[in-house]
Design an enzyme around this catalytic site. Sequence first.
Site, PDB file in Angstrom:
ATOM      1  N   HIS A   7      41.563  48.197  46.907  1.00 38.35           N
ATOM      2  CA  HIS A   7      40.491  49.207  46.611  1.00 38.35           C
ATOM      3  C   HIS A   7      40.204  49.842  48.002  1.00 38.35           C
ATOM      4  CE1 HIS A   7      40.220  45.758  43.287  1.00 38.35           C
ATOM      5  NE2 HIS A   7      40.257  46.973  42.612  1.00 38.35           N
ATOM      6  N   SER A  31      43.185  41.970  41.686  1.00 39.42           N
ATOM      7  CA  SER A  31      42.248  40.716  41.216  1.00 39.42           C
ATOM      8  C   SER A  31      42.564  39.601  40.598  1.00 39.42           C
ATOM      9  CB  SER A  31      40.983  41.604  40.495  1.00 39.42           C
ATOM     10  OG  SER A  31      40.647  42.835  41.275  1.00 39.42           O
TER      11      SER A  31
END
Lengths: 287, 287
Positions: free
Chosen positions: B28, B177
């Site tokens: 990210h 994630s």
Amino acid sequence: MKAKAVELKAAGKKIGLAPTMGYLHAGHISLIAQLQGKCDVKIASIFVNPMQFTPSEDFNRYPRNEAGDLAALESAGIDIAFMPEIATVYPPEFQTSIEIEHLTQPLCGRFRPGHFRGVTTIVLKQFNITKCDVAVFGLKDFQQEMITSRMVTDLDLPVELVFGATIREKDGLAMSSRNSYLTEIERKTARALPKALETARRLAAGGEKRAGRIADEVRKSLETQPSMVIQYIEIVDPLTLTPVERITKRSQLAVAVFVGKTRLIDNVAIGPDGDTNAIYDEGEKHD
Amino acid sequence: MKAKAVELKAAGKKIGLAPTMGYLHAGHISLIAQLQGKCDVKIASIFVNPMQFTPSEDFNRYPRNEAGDLAALESAGIDIAFMPEIATVYPPEFQTSIEIEHLTQPLCGRFRPGHFRGVTTIVLKQFNITKCDVAVFGLKDFQQEMITSRMVTDLDLPVELVFGATIREKDGLAMSSRNSYLTEIERKTARALPKALETARRLAAGGEKRAGRIADEVRKSLETQPSMVIQYIEIVDPLTLTPVERITKRSQLAVAVFVGKTRLIDNVAIGPDGDTNAIYDEGEKHD
């Protein structure tokens, strides 16, 4: 159009759009008039959208009148006529559409599978291409406008919607480009449609609460014309488009019929607050 | 967020968006870095989007770390963290979605019905809410990015897409994630995934043109791990996502596996021009 829209927005202009399929009539012109004062630049699109016609429908014979339309738009004060090519709007790899799950199911949705998917997709594309801040639509296409409104809310579109009342011929027939399909005899037959709506409106204004009773009267009234074929007669909640049994609040009567090969739709608000939408001009005779 | 976006656009600001589901990792952060120089205001969204999880999937246990994410966004130079509530994004009457007909069918689409419909819908909503001019996405989700790109083209969205390369752990595992679900043993097993991709990449770089042969080698390599369950191994055209038989141009190898209950995906460009995407840092050992 995209480049022009970028330029207009960069200059701080507010853009108004009247999306149309052309063959313009007084209904379209009244919509354009509604843009007055709401924007700096007025765009009208003319695009007969193949995606919203089902395979058996009248895409190929849909009436077209480019020169007449352009003249009408100019007199109506339109700044830009947006007339894209089909191949530009839908290149071969095109494969995206907007689905509105519930509002597209009843009424016209039952009889025109995929129609509203085509409508919402082209409307969203035209919103994005023109970068319009405000867009006008006619309430003759009541279900379409409720669906468009839902799309604007659900997708967080930065567009203000303005809905214009249905504009009618002197004998009450809702203006529509498709009226041009009607023969002289069919055109007279078509009068039964607004007349039936007016009957319903008066019944509800007179206190009739039973939707079934009103729908029956509409059916009876339409059936006086042997050459008119009823597709649906529905009384629905104007926001959810679900059937109403008792008319305790403003409701929408929506009707679709065939006169010959021509499909006509019309609708009217009935019940409390519904009686401001008279079908006929005051003083007009209609029998 | 809508009001702020209007204000920013009125002030002539160029807006960049990094849409995320939070639980931020270096992947990210590398995307956010790609916004540098491309916009005046950097927004990151954090929204675990229920619409893109199928009923049997991990929506409820998807990892969350709001405080950590906000700190990470601040150090990454994000100006606005957009963290909407589910009830605001999807009020009860919500019923609209974006359908991409073909690109959503293969690969993950076969196993996650409705997933991409949820993705495109939330992406479009976030584009409209934030009024972003540029948005960054990670190529770890290769199919998603091809679908998003198709949507932008098909719906004439005024958004520039920037795709960031997959960021990997030292042992090659693509950052995700969902890696946080893995036990220590599963985490070691997961190494077989990037290793298999690297095997394929080298085979293709070495001249192997038969996609079937390369897929077989990937399968064999993954099957060295008894606890790894293969969902799919596909070599596709990167634009159409249709299967490729002979690798005559840059193609995409895409793989999905389960390690325990955790689903992992990864992909790599192979064939001509495909060898610039090495899975491992130079000098890293990986056996």
